[in-house]
Design a protein around this motif. Structure first.
Motif, PDB file in Angstrom:
ATOM      1  N   VAL A 107      26.239  46.106  10.359  1.00 37.02           N
ATOM      2  CA  VAL A 107      25.142  45.911   9.427  1.00 37.02           C
ATOM      3  C   VAL A 107      25.044  44.508   8.866  1.00 37.02           C
ATOM      4  CG1 VAL A 107      24.947  48.307   8.727  1.00 37.02           C
ATOM      5  CG2 VAL A 107      26.593  46.847   7.598  1.00 37.02           C
ATOM      6  N   ILE A 108      25.840  43.571   9.355  1.00 34.10           N
ATOM      7  CA  ILE A 108      25.694  42.194   8.902  1.00 34.10           C
ATOM      8  C   ILE A 108      24.537  41.570   9.674  1.00 34.10           C
ATOM      9  CG2 ILE A 108      26.817  39.966   8.581  1.00 34.10           C
ATOM     10  CD1 ILE A 108      29.458  41.355   8.525  1.00 34.10           C
ATOM     11  N   LEU A 109      23.341  41.799   9.196  1.00 30.84           N
ATOM     12  CA  LEU A 109      22.141  41.247   9.786  1.00 30.84           C
ATOM     13  C   LEU A 109      21.592  40.166   8.869  1.00 30.84           C
ATOM     14  CD1 LEU A 109      20.372  44.587  10.815  1.00 30.84           C
ATOM     15  CD2 LEU A 109      21.588  43.013  12.309  1.00 30.84           C
ATOM     16  N   PRO A 110      20.881  39.177   9.429  1.00 25.79           N
ATOM     17  CA  PRO A 110      20.364  38.109   8.564  1.00 25.79           C
ATOM     18  C   PRO A 110      19.326  38.636   7.594  1.00 25.79           C
ATOM     19  CG  PRO A 110      19.428  37.976  10.779  1.00 25.79           C
ATOM     20  CD  PRO A 110      20.516  38.999  10.841  1.00 25.79           C
ATOM     21  N   TYR A 111      19.449  38.227   6.366  1.00 21.59           N
ATOM     22  CA  TYR A 111      18.480  38.630   5.353  1.00 21.59           C
ATOM     23  C   TYR A 111      17.338  37.624   5.296  1.00 21.59           C
ATOM     24  CZ  TYR A 111      22.163  41.744   3.669  1.00 21.59           C
ATOM     25  OH  TYR A 111      23.121  42.713   3.572  1.00 21.59           O
ATOM     26  N   GLY A 112      16.168  38.096   4.896  1.00 21.61           N
ATOM     27  CA  GLY A 112      15.017  37.228   4.756  1.00 21.61           C
ATOM     28  C   GLY A 112      15.009  36.551   3.400  1.00 21.61           C
ATOM     29  N   ARG A 113      14.083  35.620   3.219  1.00 20.93           N
ATOM     30  CA  ARG A 113      14.019  34.863   1.964  1.00 20.93           C
ATOM     31  C   ARG A 113      13.741  35.762   0.763  1.00 20.93           C
ATOM     32  NH1 ARG A 113       9.914  30.149   2.914  1.00 20.93           N
ATOM     33  NH2 ARG A 113       9.192  31.502   4.596  1.00 20.93           N
ATOM     34  N   THR A 114      12.889  36.767   0.952  1.00 17.57           N
ATOM     35  CA  THR A 114      12.586  37.671  -0.154  1.00 17.57           C
ATOM     36  C   THR A 114      13.837  38.407  -0.597  1.00 17.57           C
ATOM     37  OG1 THR A 114      10.306  37.985   0.565  1.00 17.57           O
ATOM     38  CG2 THR A 114      11.238  39.677  -0.861  1.00 17.57           C
ATOM     39  N   GLN A 115      14.620  38.890   0.366  1.00 13.50           N
ATOM     40  CA  GLN A 115      15.853  39.607   0.041  1.00 13.50           C
ATOM     41  C   GLN A 115      16.884  38.682  -0.593  1.00 13.50           C
ATOM     42  OE1 GLN A 115      16.253  40.937   4.069  1.00 13.50           O
ATOM     43  NE2 GLN A 115      15.777  43.052   3.536  1.00 13.50           N
ATOM     44  N   GLU A 116      16.983  37.450  -0.090  1.00 12.60           N
ATOM     45  CA  GLU A 116      17.928  36.497  -0.667  1.00 12.60           C
ATOM     46  C   GLU A 116      17.570  36.187  -2.118  1.00 12.60           C
ATOM     47  OE1 GLU A 116      20.699  35.155   0.337  1.00 12.60           O
ATOM     48  OE2 GLU A 116      20.726  36.091   2.302  1.00 12.60           O
ATOM     49  N   ALA A 172      31.568  51.015   6.796  1.00 11.74           N
ATOM     50  CA  ALA A 172      33.013  51.211   6.905  1.00 11.74           C
ATOM     51  C   ALA A 172      33.504  50.917   8.323  1.00 11.74           C
ATOM     52  CB  ALA A 172      33.381  52.635   6.498  1.00 11.74           C
ATOM     53  N   GLN A 173      32.753  51.366   9.318  1.00  9.75           N
ATOM     54  CA  GLN A 173      33.126  51.107  10.707  1.00  9.75           C
ATOM     55  C   GLN A 173      33.138  49.614  10.999  1.00  9.75           C
ATOM     56  OE1 GLN A 173      30.175  53.391  12.798  1.00  9.75           O
ATOM     57  NE2 GLN A 173      31.341  55.300  12.688  1.00  9.75           N
ATOM     58  N   SER A 174      32.121  48.919  10.538  1.00 11.43           N
ATOM     59  CA  SER A 174      32.028  47.483  10.772  1.00 11.43           C
ATOM     60  C   SER A 174      33.172  46.747  10.083  1.00 11.43           C
ATOM     61  CB  SER A 174      30.688  46.950  10.254  1.00 11.43           C
ATOM     62  OG  SER A 174      29.611  47.570  10.912  1.00 11.43           O
ATOM     63  N   PHE A 175      33.506  47.164   8.876  1.00 16.15           N
ATOM     64  CA  PHE A 175      34.564  46.508   8.115  1.00 16.15           C
ATOM     65  C   PHE A 175      35.916  46.694   8.794  1.00 16.15           C
ATOM     66  CE2 PHE A 175      36.889  45.846   3.940  1.00 16.15           C
ATOM     67  CZ  PHE A 175      36.459  44.542   3.766  1.00 16.15           C
ATOM     68  N   GLU A 176      36.170  47.901   9.284  1.00 15.60           N
ATOM     69  CA  GLU A 176      37.430  48.153   9.981  1.00 15.60           C
ATOM     70  C   GLU A 176      37.542  47.278  11.219  1.00 15.60           C
ATOM     71  OE1 GLU A 176      40.086  49.946   9.003  1.00 15.60           O
ATOM     72  OE2 GLU A 176      38.930  50.073   7.144  1.00 15.60           O
ATOM     73  N   GLN A 177      36.436  47.087  11.910  1.00 18.75           N
ATOM     74  CA  GLN A 177      36.447  46.237  13.100  1.00 18.75           C
ATOM     75  C   GLN A 177      36.755  44.797  12.722  1.00 18.75           C
ATOM     76  OE1 GLN A 177      32.969  46.615  15.569  1.00 18.75           O
ATOM     77  NE2 GLN A 177      33.369  44.701  16.661  1.00 18.75           N
ATOM     78  N   MET A 178      36.156  44.324  11.641  1.00 22.16           N
ATOM     79  CA  MET A 178      36.398  42.949  11.206  1.00 22.16           C
ATOM     80  C   MET A 178      37.863  42.749  10.827  1.00 22.16           C
ATOM     81  SD  MET A 178      33.022  41.965   8.991  1.00 22.16           S
ATOM     82  CE  MET A 178      33.377  40.222   9.094  1.00 22.16           C
ATOM     83  N   LYS A 179      38.450  43.726  10.168  1.00 17.13           N
ATOM     84  CA  LYS A 179      39.848  43.594   9.745  1.00 17.13           C
ATOM     85  C   LYS A 179      40.785  43.529  10.946  1.00 17.13           C
ATOM     86  CE  LYS A 179      39.907  47.078   6.798  1.00 17.13           C
ATOM     87  NZ  LYS A 179      40.435  48.016   5.791  1.00 17.13           N
ATOM     88  N   THR A 193      19.934  53.635  16.765  1.00 21.45           N
ATOM     89  CA  THR A 193      20.517  53.055  15.556  1.00 21.45           C
ATOM     90  C   THR A 193      21.705  52.169  15.896  1.00 21.45           C
ATOM     91  OG1 THR A 193      19.844  54.941  14.221  1.00 21.45           O
ATOM     92  CG2 THR A 193      21.603  53.564  13.346  1.00 21.45           C
ATOM     93  N   MET A 194      22.612  52.670  16.719  1.00 23.58           N
ATOM     94  CA  MET A 194      23.791  51.904  17.071  1.00 23.58           C
ATOM     95  C   MET A 194      23.420  50.646  17.840  1.00 23.58           C
ATOM     96  SD  MET A 194      26.115  53.564  15.594  1.00 23.58           S
ATOM     97  CE  MET A 194      27.692  53.008  16.223  1.00 23.58           C
ATOM     98  N   ALA A 195      22.388  50.740  18.674  1.00 24.60           N
ATOM     99  CA  ALA A 195      21.939  49.564  19.422  1.00 24.60           C
ATOM    100  C   ALA A 195      21.376  48.510  18.479  1.00 24.60           C
ATOM    101  CB  ALA A 195      20.885  49.965  20.442  1.00 24.60           C
ATOM    102  N   ALA A 196      20.616  48.962  17.486  1.00 23.78           N
ATOM    103  CA  ALA A 196      20.037  48.028  16.520  1.00 23.78           C
ATOM    104  C   ALA A 196      21.123  47.358  15.683  1.00 23.78           C
ATOM    105  CB  ALA A 196      19.059  48.758  15.601  1.00 23.78           C
ATOM    106  N   LEU A 197      22.195  48.104  15.378  1.00 23.28           N
ATOM    107  CA  LEU A 197      23.294  47.550  14.606  1.00 23.28           C
ATOM    108  C   LEU A 197      24.145  46.590  15.425  1.00 23.28           C
ATOM    109  CD1 LEU A 197      24.598  50.665  12.657  1.00 23.28           C
ATOM    110  CD2 LEU A 197      23.567  48.638  11.686  1.00 23.28           C
ATOM    111  N   GLY A 198      24.204  46.812  16.736  1.00 22.12           N
ATOM    112  CA  GLY A 198      25.074  46.001  17.573  1.00 22.12           C
ATOM    113  C   GLY A 198      26.531  46.347  17.397  1.00 22.12           C
ATOM    114  N   VAL A 199      26.840  47.549  16.949  1.00 26.26           N
ATOM    115  CA  VAL A 199      28.230  47.954  16.752  1.00 26.26           C
ATOM    116  C   VAL A 199      28.958  47.932  18.093  1.00 26.26           C
ATOM    117  CG1 VAL A 199      29.744  49.860  16.091  1.00 26.26           C
ATOM    118  CG2 VAL A 199      27.710  49.352  14.731  1.00 26.26           C
TER     119      VAL A 199
END
Length: 264
Positions: free
Chosen positions: A179-188, A43-50, A167-173
């Motif tokens: 949480v828009i992190l690149p997904y791997g081939r298995t996840q895709e 939700a936090q990330s989405f608000e920032q994008m908007k 956690t926040m550092a890993a997210l890059g908020v």
């Protein structure tokens, strides 16, 4: 506790988490974060994008995307952390879409030039929603957490003092979009399977997923890197897998949604 004891505890905790978590296809997953934490970050990330990206005010385009998205999300099981999916159309030439924990869906208008039918748009939205249902953001963040904290996985798992900051550092908020992190081939590939089932249950034609990825291949201009150097399956691999999966899906009784794409 000595160093060896800490390492042992970390291994036990990590093994327990992996053993107790599995994806919709039965794959073992490392999941360190709760649904409520992921929903909050989404939700936090989405608000920032908007705030930072232009939102489309074209009523016809918004109605069309909302119609396709609603048909998909109406067939998603109830979620504990939210009751409604929020869908926003971003006015951008990007050929892209995404979904975030907490029920947030973003679609870029550029995607509509490649996903040229409601069924093809449903392929993309179903795929992105599948990432959320399969906890792929949680999985990616957990992998990043584990790689960055090493021995301090015990603190993370037990809610220690470094939990929030790491956690926040890993997210890059605050710097990137959370949480828009690149997904791997298995996840895709997993999102392709789950998304195809979801769109079919919603009344869309799963066979059009093949046409979508043919369009994607054309749009990329043949510039996609070799499969082994990419986190995504190659177009050919994806198309072949989708053909095989679509052929195994049952004929659902759901009526095809009447979503009208606006004329360009």
């Amino acid at each position: 506790m000595n160093t060896w004891a800490k390492v042992s505890a970390a291994a036990i905790i990590t093994s327990s988490i992996i053993a107790c978590s599995s994806s919709p296809t039965g794959r073992n997953q490392l999941i360190l974060f709760s649904d409520s934490e992921m929903s909050q970050l989404g939700a936090q990330s989405f608000e920032q994008m908007k705030k930072e990206q232009k939102i489309s005010n074209n009523q016809a385009t918004n109605a069309y995307v909302q119609c396709v998205a609603k048909a998909i999300t109406d067939h998603v099981p109830p979620q504990a952390e939210f009751s409604e999916w929020e869908v926003v159309v971003f006015d951008s030439e990007q050929v892209n879409a995404f979904a975030l924990p907490g029920g947030k869906i973003g679609v870029y208008t550029g995607l509509l030039n490649v996903a040229v039918t409601p069924d093809q748009l449903a392929t993309v939205i179903g795929h992105e929603v599948a990432h959320v249902l399969a906890d792929h953001s949680n999985e990616r963040l957990s992998q990043s957490q584990l790689a960055n904290t090493g021995m301090q996985i015990t603190n993370v798992a037990l809610g220690g003092s470094q939990y929030q900051n790491v956690t926040m550092a890993a997210l890059g908020v605050g710097v990137q979009y959370g949480v828009i992190l690149p997904y791997g081939r298995t996840q895709e590939s997993e999102a392709d399977i789950v998304g195809l089932e979801l769109m079919a249950k919603s009344g869309f034609d799963p066979r059009q997923s093949v046409d979508l990825w043919k369009n994607m291949a054309k749009a990329s201009g043949g510039n996609q890197p070799p499969e082994l150097l990419s986190t995504h399956p190659s177009h050919d691999t994806r198309i072949n897998d989708l053909k095989s999966k679509a052929a195994t899906l049952p004929a659902y009784a759901t009526k095809a949604p009447n979503c009208k794409k606006p004329s360009v």
